[in-house]
Design an enzyme around this catalytic site. Structure first.
Site, mmCIF file in Angstrom:
data_model
loop_
_atom_site.group_PDB
_atom_site.id
_atom_site.type_symbol
_atom_site.label_atom_id
_atom_site.label_comp_id
_atom_site.label_asym_id
_atom_site.label_seq_id
_atom_site.Cartn_x
_atom_site.Cartn_y
_atom_site.Cartn_z
ATOM 1 C CE LYS A 79 -2.749 0.909 -16.213
ATOM 2 N NZ LYS A 79 -3.199 1.885 -17.229
ATOM 3 C CB SER A 163 -6.244 0.233 -19.365
ATOM 4 O OG SER A 163 -5.274 1.257 -19.174
ATOM 5 C CB SER A 187 -6.110 4.236 -19.667
ATOM 6 O OG SER A 187 -6.585 3.312 -20.583
HETATM 7 N N1 GLN Z 1 -9.463 2.556 -24.075
HETATM 8 C C1 GLN Z 1 -8.401 2.952 -24.957
HETATM 9 C C2 GLN Z 1 -7.836 1.747 -25.642
HETATM 10 O O1 GLN Z 1 -8.326 0.708 -25.430
HETATM 11 C C3 GLN Z 1 -7.352 3.694 -24.209
HETATM 12 C C4 GLN Z 1 -6.517 2.825 -23.386
HETATM 13 C C5 GLN Z 1 -5.469 3.590 -22.654
HETATM 14 O O2 GLN Z 1 -5.553 4.807 -22.525
HETATM 15 N N2 GLN Z 1 -4.466 2.861 -22.204
HETATM 16 O O3 GLN Z 1 -6.922 1.845 -26.391
#
Ligand code: GLN
Length: 496
Positions: A79, A163, A187
């Protein structure tokens, strides 16, 4: 020769050891697959084939000498939130521009020290903020899965979750054996659920956060997305470590999670929290939840109704804590120290120009909310309140652990959705995290494992939540679900 990209990580590991193919052959198969397929999926923002082939060559030399390390020659995607020494790292934001970190993240270093090969940097939502991978400065990632509607294929593009959408799509599309990911509110688990892959967010403190671009430091954790529970178990073991460079890293032994897989779930007490039966949950999510309960019962576990009464406050509290920490962490992008600089007439003007040009809409929204809830007068009303809620959420779980060994819930309220379906409505997007954020708020481990397909032929995921540092139990229970549900894989490789 069979298509090497279709192997699981465990199969590839065993094949390399048995000298059925070389690390170079394996890596080349992925380099070719990325060349062919990445244009359509946009999972990688920076393929690094030369780097990968050099690592594979080194692995082949070690394999030949009988000096193979545990992940010797296994090609992974990484990532773009993880700093990679001398290799562009952007968190998929324009503000980091062409940033080449002078250091490697601890998680990355652990993997390379174990012999793994890096195929390239994977797409993600900008600074890991999002649930659909639509906020990346490099454009969205496309889910390799497609729906069928009324029995006919529907070619509408679906989101891979976020994400870590690049990680989930790359694993589901066989563009790597497994991938690194990070999880602040879901995410790892949500993208895993939407792509038929396995993703685990370990306990806060299990993996070092050093060298991972920070979003919300008290919630961020690294973990793997993989094709199977076994692969996720192998990956986590070699990502996790105690690290002096991260003051929140915990000095506790990392067990051999793969060995735990054979233990089964006989006698394991599984909790089912009634508060997770929320409005807006799809029929499919409820059905797969019931299937999960039946599968675990049939494998010898016992099922117990439990209550986590503060669940309903988790999402609003998360969307105060996470933006607050984000606004503080992202203050460092000032046009002076890293990446992009858009010069203005004076220093303040330079800050403003740089941040206006460098950050995308969702990131700006979070910085504004975060700055607001931390400002004098609002701090007590919002931020402090949210921190108190966080303590109550943690207490709910502490009480549950007297009765159960782990907790089963759906991972997401719905299967993969289409592009633009939620991106215009931040609240609809935030609801994607309704089952996952509590786990980050309480610092607990959570795994998502595929639980078959929806009526539209797309994957559904089940989440298991565990006690602190008890990832081994999650792997056992996830394996029981995988054994019953079977693996789900995309049949039509339309992108290749
Ligand atoms: N979807 C969540 C957010 O937008 C979690 C994102 C994440 O876990 N990095 O904050």
């Amino acid at each position: 020769m069979t298509d090497l990209t279709k192997l699981t990580l465990a199969e590839a590991r065993d094949g390399l050891k048995a000298k059925k193919f070389s690390a170079t052959e394996l890596t080349k198969a992925f380099v070719t697959a990325i060349d062919k397929g990445n244009g359509a999926l946009n999972a990688y923002v920076l393929p690094t084939p030369d780097h990968a082939l050099a690592q594979a060559k080194d692995s082949d030399a070690r394999l030949a000498k009988g000096e193979a390390r545990p992940l010797e020659g296994l090609p992974l995607g990484h990532k773009d939130l993880f700093c990679t020494k001398g290799i562009r790292t952007t968190a998929c934001s324009k503000i980091l521009d062409d940033f080449k970190p002078p250091y490697e993240s601890t998680v990355g270093q652990n993997l390379w020290d174990a012999g793994a090969v890096m195929l390239g940097k994977l797409n993600n939502d900008e600074f890991a903020m999002g649930s659909s991978n639509e906020t990346s400065a490099f454009g969205p990632v496309i889910n390799p899965w497609r729906r069928t509607r009324d029995g006919k294929p529907d070619n509408a593009k679906l989101v891979p979750g976020g994400s870590s959408g690049g990680s989930s799509a790359a694993v589901a599309a066989d563009l790597c054996l497994a991938a690194t990911a990070t999880d602040t509110g879901g995410s790892i688990r949500q993208p895993a659920a939407l792509t038929g892959t396995v993703g685990i967010k370990p306990t806060y403190g299990r993996c070092s956060r050093w060298g991972i671009v920070a979003f919300a430091s008290s919630l961020d954790q690294a973990g793997p997305i993989a094709k199977t529970t076994r692969d996720a178990a192998i990956m986590l073991r070699h990502m996790a470590s105690f690290d002096q460079k991260d003051s929140t890293s915990v000095d506790t032994p990392v067990p051999d999670y793969e060995a735990a897989l054979t233990q089964g779930v006989k006698g394991l007490r599984i909790g089912v929290p009634k508060e997770y039966r929320v409005d807006g949950m799809s029929k499919e999510a409820e059905e797969s939840w019931q299937k999960g309960i039946a599968w675990l019962k049939a494998a010898g576990a016992t099922i117990h109704d439990i209550s986590l009464p503060h669940t309903k406050y988790a999402l609003p509290a998360y969307y105060i804590v996470a933006p607050a920490e984000c606004s503080s962490n992202l203050a460092r992008y000032d046009g002076v120290r890293y990446g992009l600089r858009v010069a203005g007439k004076d220093l303040i003007d330079t800050y403003e120009n740089t941040r206006a040009a460098g950050f995308g809409k969702e990131v700006k929204r979070r910085v504004l909310i975060g700055t607001y809830v931390l400002s004098a007068g609002y701090y007590d009303a919002y931020y402090l309140k949210a921190q108190k809620v966080r303590t109550l959420i943690k207490r709910d779980f502490d009480l549950a652990w007297d009765k159960v060994d782990c907790i089963l819930t759906p991972t997401t309220p719905n299967p993969a959705f289409g592009f633009g379906e939620k991106s215009g409505d931040p609240l609809a997007m935030y609801l994607e995290d309704i089952f996952t954020v509590t786990v980050n708020m309480a610092g607990l481990p959570g795994i998502s494992v595929p639980a078959g397909l929806s009526s539209e032929g797309t994957p559904m995921g089940l989440q298991l939540i565990g006690k602190p540092f008890d990832e081994a139990t999650l792997f056992r229970a996830a394996q029981a679900i995988e054994d019953a549900a079977g693996r789900v894989t995309v049949k039509d490789h339309w992108w290749a």
